[in-house]
Design a protein around this motif. Structure first.
Motif, PDB file in Angstrom:
ATOM      1  N   VAL A 268     -29.914  35.241  -0.631  1.00  0.00           N
ATOM      2  CA  VAL A 268     -29.183  34.646  -1.748  1.00  0.00           C
ATOM      3  C   VAL A 268     -30.019  34.754  -3.015  1.00  0.00           C
ATOM      4  O   VAL A 268     -31.203  34.407  -3.024  1.00  0.00           O
ATOM      5  CB  VAL A 268     -28.862  33.157  -1.474  1.00  0.00           C
ATOM      6  N   ARG A 269     -29.387  35.230  -4.079  1.00  0.00           N
ATOM      7  CA  ARG A 269     -30.028  35.265  -5.400  1.00  0.00           C
ATOM      8  C   ARG A 269     -29.217  34.368  -6.326  1.00  0.00           C
ATOM      9  O   ARG A 269     -28.001  34.508  -6.425  1.00  0.00           O
ATOM     10  CB  ARG A 269     -30.084  36.695  -5.945  1.00  0.00           C
ATOM     11  N   VAL A 270     -29.905  33.440  -6.978  1.00  0.00           N
ATOM     12  CA  VAL A 270     -29.227  32.445  -7.816  1.00  0.00           C
ATOM     13  C   VAL A 270     -29.795  32.477  -9.227  1.00  0.00           C
ATOM     14  O   VAL A 270     -31.012  32.411  -9.427  1.00  0.00           O
ATOM     15  CB  VAL A 270     -29.395  31.025  -7.233  1.00  0.00           C
ATOM     16  N   LEU A 271     -28.893  32.566 -10.211  1.00  0.00           N
ATOM     17  CA  LEU A 271     -29.286  32.505 -11.616  1.00  0.00           C
ATOM     18  C   LEU A 271     -28.991  31.103 -12.143  1.00  0.00           C
ATOM     19  O   LEU A 271     -27.831  30.680 -12.187  1.00  0.00           O
ATOM     20  CB  LEU A 271     -28.517  33.545 -12.438  1.00  0.00           C
ATOM     21  N   ASP A 272     -30.042  30.380 -12.494  1.00  0.00           N
ATOM     22  CA  ASP A 272     -29.893  29.055 -13.109  1.00  0.00           C
ATOM     23  C   ASP A 272     -29.800  29.250 -14.617  1.00  0.00           C
ATOM     24  O   ASP A 272     -30.523  30.070 -15.194  1.00  0.00           O
ATOM     25  CB  ASP A 272     -31.093  28.180 -12.753  1.00  0.00           C
ATOM     26  N   THR A 273     -28.904  28.516 -15.260  1.00  0.00           N
ATOM     27  CA  THR A 273     -28.677  28.691 -16.695  1.00  0.00           C
ATOM     28  C   THR A 273     -28.784  27.358 -17.434  1.00  0.00           C
ATOM     29  O   THR A 273     -28.599  26.297 -16.833  1.00  0.00           O
ATOM     30  CB  THR A 273     -27.278  29.282 -16.959  1.00  0.00           C
ATOM     31  N   PRO A 274     -29.070  27.377 -18.729  1.00  0.00           N
ATOM     32  CA  PRO A 274     -29.080  26.130 -19.497  1.00  0.00           C
ATOM     33  C   PRO A 274     -27.688  25.511 -19.544  1.00  0.00           C
ATOM     34  O   PRO A 274     -26.683  26.226 -19.635  1.00  0.00           O
ATOM     35  CB  PRO A 274     -29.514  26.584 -20.907  1.00  0.00           C
TER      36      PRO A 274
END
Length: 217
Positions: free
Chosen positions: A70-76
């Motif tokens: 799993v690859r997760v992009l956390d964003t503001p």
């Protein structure tokens, strides 16, 4: 040629400040890649990509056991206490192109606190950002992740009655995205159990979409 026994899914988290995005990302990854804490201001300032360890024999596809990463992009979050909407949008746009430009995004997760009503302009800002960044196909690549779902049980609701009582703005959104949603509980379940249940649900959404991805240029 891609190895059919291995699969990588790419996810991006969207939501308002203090909705639980970074904490949800850590659960999805099974790690503590993202800074997550209570604060009177926005904690996440920049986009950050986290990668999980390999989950062996996570599922079967075409009669073969598949190892999942799993690859997760956390964003503001937005509204943001320090960044303008323009700054947040550009930061996320650049990160999507940088990390998922070629491989593509499987699913955008709109992180929404279950104990906070989904109404008013602030609640709809992240939805607007998803629409603007993902384009006309956003409905096929968006699901809602309800955090703090244990508050539902504490209030005497179950998931069905909670959604039945939800405001029209949330019901309209759920209809738009073909009722793709999952609840995240922090009490009564181990982190590992939470993680597996959420990932299994996410894989159902991705499978329903024929494992298609959304690419960015």
């Amino acid at each position: 040629m891609a190895d059919p026994s291995k699969m990588i899914i790419n996810l991006a988290l969207f939501g308002t400040t203090q909705s639980g995005k970074s904490s949800a990302g850590n659960i999805l990854l099974g790690s503590a890649d993202f800074l997550s804490s209570f604060a009177p201001c926005s904690v996440t300032q920049d986009c950050s990509l986290g990668c999980s360890c390999h989950l062996r024999s996570f599922m079967r596809r075409r009669g073969q056991e598949v190892t999942l990463q799993v690859r997760v992009l956390d964003t503001p979050g937005y509204p943001h206490s320090r960044l303008s909407k323009k700054n947040v949008k550009q930061e996320v746009r650049d990160a999507l192109a940088r990390h998922f430009g070629q491989e593509g995004l499987h699913l955008a997760l709109l992180v929404q606190r279950a104990d906070v009503p989904f109404c008013g302009q602030d609640a709809t800002y992240p939805v607007q950002m998803i629409q603007e960044l993902l384009g006309h196909a956003w409905k096929n690549y968006t699901a809602i992740l309800f955090t703090h779902a244990e508050k539902i049980e504490e209030a005497g609701f179950n998931e069905d009655t909670y959604l039945h009582e939800a405001p029209d703005t949330l019901l309209t959104l759920l209809n738009s995205i073909q009722h793709k949603y999952v609840f995240q509980y922090k009490k009564g379940k181990s982190l590992s159990e939470q993680r597996m249940k959420i990932l299994e649900r996410i894989m159902e959404f991705i499978k329903e979409n024929c494992y298609q991805v959304l690419t960015f240029k």
